[in-house]
Design an enzyme around this catalytic site. Structure first.
Site, PDB file in Angstrom:
ATOM      1  N   SER A   1       0.687  -1.280   0.047  1.00 36.00           N
ATOM      2  CA  SER A   1      -0.107  -0.201  -0.167  1.00 36.00           C
ATOM      3  C   SER A   1       0.992   1.201   0.118  1.00 36.00           C
ATOM      4  O   SER A   1       0.635   2.290  -0.972  1.00 36.00           O
ATOM      5  CB  SER A   1      -0.977  -0.008   0.980  1.00 36.00           C
ATOM      6  OG  SER A   1      -2.131  -0.928   1.234  1.00 36.00           O
TER       7      SER A   1
ATOM      8  N   ILE B   1      -5.075  -4.587  -0.809  1.00 33.65           N
ATOM      9  CA  ILE B   1      -4.406  -4.620  -2.243  1.00 33.65           C
ATOM     10  C   ILE B   1      -5.228  -6.005  -2.852  1.00 33.65           C
ATOM     11  O   ILE B   1      -5.537  -5.981  -4.328  1.00 33.65           O
ATOM     12  CB  ILE B   1      -3.066  -4.757  -2.448  1.00 33.65           C
ATOM     13  CG1 ILE B   1      -2.374  -6.011  -1.696  1.00 33.65           C
ATOM     14  CG2 ILE B   1      -2.375  -3.569  -1.814  1.00 33.65           C
ATOM     15  CD1 ILE B   1      -0.893  -6.401  -2.171  1.00 33.65           C
TER      16      ILE B   1
ATOM     17  N   ASN C   1       7.907  -7.750  11.400  1.00 30.05           N
ATOM     18  CA  ASN C   1       6.959  -6.544  11.318  1.00 30.05           C
ATOM     19  C   ASN C   1       5.516  -6.858  11.797  1.00 30.05           C
ATOM     20  O   ASN C   1       5.360  -8.028  12.567  1.00 30.05           O
ATOM     21  CB  ASN C   1       6.788  -6.561   9.866  1.00 30.05           C
ATOM     22  CG  ASN C   1       6.086  -7.554   9.209  1.00 30.05           C
ATOM     23  OD1 ASN C   1       6.240  -8.717   9.480  1.00 30.05           O
ATOM     24  ND2 ASN C   1       5.084  -7.275   8.043  1.00 30.05           N
TER      25      ASN C   1
ATOM     26  N   GLU D   1       5.283 -11.975   9.222  1.00 26.68           N
ATOM     27  CA  GLU D   1       5.877 -12.323   7.953  1.00 26.68           C
ATOM     28  C   GLU D   1       7.233 -11.852   7.597  1.00 26.68           C
ATOM     29  O   GLU D   1       7.634 -12.608   6.974  1.00 26.68           O
ATOM     30  CB  GLU D   1       4.657 -12.285   6.963  1.00 26.68           C
ATOM     31  CG  GLU D   1       4.760 -10.949   6.092  1.00 26.68           C
ATOM     32  CD  GLU D   1       4.128  -9.791   6.812  1.00 26.68           C
ATOM     33  OE1 GLU D   1       4.072  -8.716   6.140  1.00 26.68           O
ATOM     34  OE2 GLU D   1       3.560 -10.092   7.734  1.00 26.68           O
TER      35      GLU D   1
ATOM     36  N   PRO E   1       0.296 -10.127   4.341  1.00 24.10           N
ATOM     37  CA  PRO E   1      -1.339  -9.920   4.267  1.00 24.10           C
ATOM     38  C   PRO E   1      -1.398  -8.973   2.971  1.00 24.10           C
ATOM     39  O   PRO E   1      -0.896  -8.316   2.790  1.00 24.10           O
ATOM     40  CB  PRO E   1      -1.417  -9.432   5.664  1.00 24.10           C
ATOM     41  CG  PRO E   1      -0.215  -8.853   6.117  1.00 24.10           C
ATOM     42  CD  PRO E   1       0.970  -9.784   5.535  1.00 24.10           C
TER      43      PRO E   1
ATOM     44  N   CYS F   1       2.633  -7.936  11.420  1.00 21.67           N
ATOM     45  CA  CYS F   1       1.916  -9.338  11.095  1.00 21.67           C
ATOM     46  C   CYS F   1       2.838 -10.396  11.265  1.00 21.67           C
ATOM     47  O   CYS F   1       2.502 -11.580  10.720  1.00 21.67           O
ATOM     48  CB  CYS F   1       1.146  -9.225   9.730  1.00 21.67           C
ATOM     49  SG  CYS F   1      -0.142  -8.046   9.643  1.00 21.67           S
TER      50      CYS F   1
END
Length: 824
Positions: A118, A507, A315, A319, A503, A317
C-alpha cells in the site's frame, strides 16, 4: 473467448445478466493468448474494478486536493506509480529506456496481475515518497534509547509504515536502576508508551500505524507479557508474539524446567516449568488470539546476513523478520490471473475425481468444448521477473524516514515477493483448499516463484551488482555457518531475500481476489451502503456456477450471507460445497499444512491465520502449535471464532423469548415494569463533547436492565441525544434484548468529534455507551451461551469507518467493503 478492448478474455466470471460483457467483476482472469515478449507491447485493457475496489482507492489511495476532492483516476494512480518506479533504471544505465520499463510495470498492475504494498501505491510519485510497508527498530535498555525509538516510531507511522520491536533487552520490572537508585518498571510498562504514541500519531498519518511487540520466552517478565492482551481494551495498536527457542520446545516436550535470565545482568532469576508456560500461551491465545508465537532460532537459522546482526523482531503481522533499522518493501502476484484454459478435446480426459472439474464444467457439453484450467507457467515466470525488477527499483526510489534505515536497507536490499488469489486459483482449477492436491499445487507454485525470483535477482546483479553485505552472507560461497546445504549458495544475487507471504487485505480488494494464501473467508456477505442499505455480495465464481447449475436464488444468497459458508445447505450440490470451502469450515491442521508448504519455499515468513471454531478447546490450539513447530513454520497466529469482545455472534436458538401479547392479531412485545428500587454502577467515558457518565442498573438476575446517561457539560445537543439513546437502550433491555446485541448496534457509530480515553478511541456518545455496557459485561464475567456455535455470523465486529462486517485474515482485521484494516 470474448474480446474486450482488443484483448481476449475468459468467459469465467462474466455476469451476462448485466448485459455488458466488458463490465467484468472482481475475479475474472485476463488470458491474453500472447507470448511473453509481446505481452507488454499491446495496449492493456481498461482496468475493470469492482465497486469495492473503487471505493477503497478513492478513500485511501487516490490523490486528493486541498478540499479533499479526488483528483486522479485509478489509471492515473497506476501510471504515477509505474512512471516513478521506472526512474530507478537510470541509476544503473543512464541510457535506459525507462518508458519501456514504465509500460511493463503499468501493464501488470493494470491487468491486476501484480500489486505492490500500500505505501508504494499511495506515495510513489508524490511528495512523501515513503514506499516501505514495514520496519524494525531496536529498543535498548536505557531511557534515552527507549524514547529515541518512540520518536523514530512516530516518524515511521506518520509516513505510513508499521513497526516491530523486541522488548527483550529491557531489564525486568523491579530491577535496580543504578543511576537513579530506583527500580525498573519493565517492558510491559514501556509498551504502553509506544501504544499511546501510536494512537496519537495515526490520525495524522497516511495509513494507520501498527506495531509488533516481541518478548523472548526466557525474559523474567514473560508471564506478565503472555497475558497482557487478555483485556481487549489494552494494547489495541499491538500484535504481540512470544519468541520461542528450540531449547524451550525440547523442554516442553520433556516436561522440564527452563531458566529466566535478566538481560541486563545476565543472571538467572528463576526457573519455570516449560510446559506450564507453554500452556499459558495456549490458554491466552485460545481466549482472544494473543499472543502469537515465533520460532526465533529457525528465523535466525535462515538469517541471510548473520555477520551483520541477529534478528530480534518482525513486522506487525509477523511475516517479515528484519534486522534492527531494516525495512522491506513487499508485493504480491495475483495467482487468480496465472491460470489458463486447457483444451482437452480428443485427449481422452478421464471422468475421475482427479481430472474432472465440477465447477467449470460447460452447461451444455454438446455445444461447448470440454476444458480444464491449468497454471500458466510462462506467464507466472514473466510476472515474477518483472515484479523482482519493480521491487528492487522501489529500494532506490524510496525516501526513508531515517538515514540509519536507508543505510541498512540498501546494504541488504531485501524484497518480499508473495502471492494473493490462491483460493481463487484453486476454485478455477476445481480443487478444494483442504486437499492434498491443493498442498501439491501450493508447493509447485511457490517453489517456482522462489526459484524464478532468485534467477531474476541474479540477472539484475549482472548489471547492478550484488547487495553490499553479500560477503559473509548465506549466498557467499565461503559461508560455513549451517549454509553448506543451501540450494542457492554461491549465486550472485541482488537481494538478500526475495520472497515473503504478506497479508494483502486492501490490495487484494483492489485486485479483486482472495487474500494472500488464505481460503475464502465467506462465499457471500452483506455490504452496508450509506450506513443503512444492505447489499448481498456474492463471490463471482459462485454466482456464475449457481446460475449455470440452476440453484441460484436471491433468498439463498441472503441466507449464505448470514452464515458465510454453504455447508449443510441441501440446495447446493456436494461437489460445489467442497470447492467453495471457507476458512471456518477447514480443520486447523489443513491451515497449518498450507502455511508450512508455503514456508518451505519462502525466504522470510508466511502471514496466515489458523481459524478455530468457537467450540475449539485449548488442547486443539496446543496441537496446532506443536504441528506448526514440527512442520517447519516460523510462527503461528490463531483465532478462535467469537473469542474477542468485538466478535459478532447471533444465535436464534439461544435467545430468550420476549414477553408477547396479542395486538389485533399481531404479536407485541411488552417491556418489563421497572421496580421501585434498582442497583447499579456508573461508568465514566471520555467523549469529544466531554465526560459521559453511564449508570447501568441491573435486575435480580444481575443482567443490565436500564441505563441512565449524564453529560459532564449539561444541556446541548449531545446531552439530549445521549438521554434519548439511554431511554431507547433501557426500553430494549426491559424488552428482553440481549445486552451484547445492543453493544453491537451502538459500537462504531462515529461523529465529527472523536476522543481518546486510556489509549482507546471513542467515536461518539453512542460508541461511548456501547463501551460502558461492554465494560460492565466484561467486569461481571458475562459469558456466551454454551450452545452458541450452532449458528453464527462470521464477522469480527463492525467496521468503524463504514459499519460493514470485518473479517479476521492474515493476522489482521479487514473490512472488505471499504478497505479499513487493523493489525491487532
Amino acid at each position: 473467448m470474448n474480446s474486450v478492448n482488443g484483448v481476449k478474455v475468459s468467459n469465467v466470471g462474466i455476469n451476462k445478466a448485466e448485459g455488458n460483457e466488458s463490465a467484468l467483476p472482481l475475479q475474472v482472469a485476463w488470458h491474453t493468448g500472447m507470448n511473453n515478449q509481446n505481452m507488454d507491447k499491446t495496449k492493456p485493457p481498461s482496468t475493470k474494478l469492482s465497486p469495492n475496489a473503487k471505493k477503497v482507492l478513492e478513500r485511501r489511495y487516490l490523490k486528493k486536493n486541498e478540499d479533499g476532492k479526488v483528483v486522479e483516476t485509478p489509471e492515473d494512480m497506476l501510471r504515477r506509480v509505474a512512471s516513478n518506479i521506472a526512474q530507478a533504471d537510470l541509476f544503473y544505465t543512464p541510457t535506459a529506456n525507462i518508458k519501456e520499463t514504465e509500460e511493463k510495470f503499468f501493464n501488470m498492475m493494470a491487468r491486476l496481475e501484480f500489486m505492490p504494498n500500500s505505501p508504494t501505491l499511495m506515495n510513489a510519485g508524490r511528495d512523501l515518497q515513503q514506499l516501505s510497508a514495514c520496519f524494525v527498530l531496536p529498543i535498548g535498555d536505557s531511557m534515552e534509547e527507549i524514547f529515541t525509538a518512540v520518536k523514530d516510531t512516530a516518524l515511521i507511522h506518520k509516513s505510513g509504515g508499521g513497526t516491530g520491536f523486541s522488548f527483550s533487552r529491557l531489564r525486568p520490572s523491579g530491577s535496580r536502576v543504578a543511576t537513579t537508585s530506583g527500580v525498573s518498571s519493565g517492558p510491559i510498562s514501556f509498551m504502553k508508551v509506544f501504544d499511546s504514541a501510536t494512537e496519537a500519531i495515526k490520525q495524522g498519518g497516511t495509513r494507520r500505524g501498527a506495531n509488533m511487540g516481541i518478548l523472548r520466552i526466557d525474559h523474567p517478565d514473560i508471564e506478565e507479557f503472555i497475558v497482557c492482551k487478555r483485556d481487549d481494551s489494552k494494547f489495541n495498536n499491538f500484535n504481540i508474539s512470544v519468541a520461542i527457542t528450540e531449547d524451550f520446545m525440547r523442554r516442553v516436550e520433556n516436561d522440564d524446567t527452563y531458566e529466566l535470565i535478566n538481560p541486563h545482568s545476565k543472571e538467572v532469576v528463576k526457573k519455570l516449568s516449560a510446559r506450564m508456560v507453554f500452556e499459558t500461551i495456549v490458554e491466552s491465545a485460545w481466549k482472544n488470539g494473543d499472543p502469537g508465537i515465533i520460532f526465533i532460532d529457525r528465523i535466525n537459522r535462515d538469517n541471510p546476513t548473520p555477520a551483520i546482526g541477529e534478528i530480534e523482531s518482525t513486522n506487525p503481522c509477523g511475516e517479515q523478520p528484519l534486522l534492527p533499522y531494516e525495512s522491506c518493501n513487499l508485493g504480491s502476484i495475483n495467482l487468480a490471473k496465472m491460470v489458463k484454459k486447457m483444451n482437452t478435446r480428443g485427449q481422452g480426459v478421464k471422468e475421475s475425481s482427479e481430472n474432472k472439474n465440477p465447477i467449470l464444467e460447460p452447461s451444455n457439453p454438446r455445444t461447448l468444448e470440454p476444458f480444464q484450467y491449468e497454471i500458466d507457467w510462462d506467464k507466472l515466470k514473466d510476472i515474477t521477473w518483472k515484479s523482482v525488477h519493480f521491487l528492487d527499483n522501489v529500494i532506490d526510489m524510496n525516501r526513508y524516514p531515517l538515514k540509519k534505515i536507508e543505510m541498512m536497507t540498501k546494504a541488504n536490499r531485501k524484497i518480499g515477493l508473495g502471492v494473493m488469489g490462491f483460493a481463487d486459483m484453486l476454485i478455477e482449477m476445481g480443487v478444494s483448499y483442504n486437499s492434498n492436491r491443493a498442498i501439491q499445487l501450493a508447493e509447485e507454485v511457490m517453489s517456482f516463484i522462489d526459484r524464478e525470483s532468485k534467477m531474476a535477482s541474479a540477472d539484475l546483479a549482472k548489471t547492478r551488482g550484488t547487495f553490499p553485505n553479500f560477503k559473509g552472507s548465506r549466498w557467499d560461497e565461503d559461508f560455513e555457518n549451517n549454509g553448506n546445504n543451501y540450494p542457492y549458495k554461491g549465486l550472485k544475487i541482488r537481494n538478500a531475500t526475495t520472497t515473503t507471504i504478506a497479508p494483502t487485505g486492501t490490495i487484494s480488494i483492489i485486485a479483486g481476489c482472495s487474500s494472500g494464501v488464505e481460503p475464502l473467508f465467506a462465499v457471500s456477505y452483506i455490504r452496508t451502503v450509506m450506513d443503512k442499505d444492505e447489499l448481498v455480495e456474492v463471490h463471482p465464481y459462485f454466482d456464475k456456477i449457481a446460475k449455470e447449475r440452476n440453484f441460484y436464488s436471491e433468498r439463498l444468497m441472503k441466507e449464505i450471507a448470514k452464515k458465510g459458508h454453504i455447508c449443510d445447505m441441501p440446495e447446493i450440490p456436494e461437489d460445489i460445497c467442497k470447492i467453495f470451502v471457507t476458512s471456518h469450515n477447514i480443520a486447523p491442521d489443513w491451515h497449518i499444512k498450507m502455511q508450512a508448504v508455503f514456508q518451505k519455499y519462502t525466504d522470510n515468513a508466511v502471514s496466515k491465520t489458523v481459524n478455530f471454531k468457537f467450540a475449539a478447546t485449548q488442547d486443539d490450539v496446543k496441537k496446532a502449535y506443536v504441528l506448526a513447530y514440527k512442520l517447519g513454520c516460523k510462527g503461528v497466529t490463531i483465532y478462535r471464532d467469537g473469542s474477542r469482545d468485538e466478535q459478532v455472534l447471533s444465535t436464534g436458538d439461544t435467545k430468550k423469548k420476549e414477553q408477547k401479547v396479542s395486538n389485533n392479531g399481531h404479536e407485541k412485545i411488552v417491556p418489563r415494569p421497572r421496580p421501585e428500587i434498582t442497583r447499579g454502577t456508573t461508568h465514566r467515558v471520555g467523549t469529544g463533547c466531554g465526560n459521559l457518565y453511564v449508570t447501568i442498573n441491573v435486575c435480580d438476575e444481575g443482567k443490565p436492565f436500564e441505563i441512565f446517561t449524564r453529560m459532564g457539560k449539561a444541556g446541548g445537543c449531545a446531552a439530549s441525544q445521549s438521554e434519548a439513546i439511554g431511554r431507547l437502550v433501557s426500553l430494549s433491555l426491559r424488552s428482553g434484548i440481549e445486552p451484547d446485541e445492543i453493544v453491537k448496534q451502538l459500537m462504531g457509530i462515529s461523529c465529527h468529534m472523536p476522543a481518546w480515553e486510556n489509549g482507546n478511541r471513542v467515536l461518539s456518545c453512542s460508541d461511548a455507551i456501547s463501551k460502558a455496557i461492554g465494560r460492565y459485561l466484561s467486569e461481571v464475567g458475562a459469558v456466551k451461551p454454551a450452545n452458541q456455535t450452532q449458528s453464527f455470523e462470521i464477522s469480527v465486529g463492525a467496521c468503524p469507518d463504514c459499519g460493514s462486517s470485518m473479517e479476521q485474515a492474515d493476522g489482521c482485521l479487514v473490512c472488505r467493503a471499504c478497505g479499513y484494516s487493523k493489525c491487532s
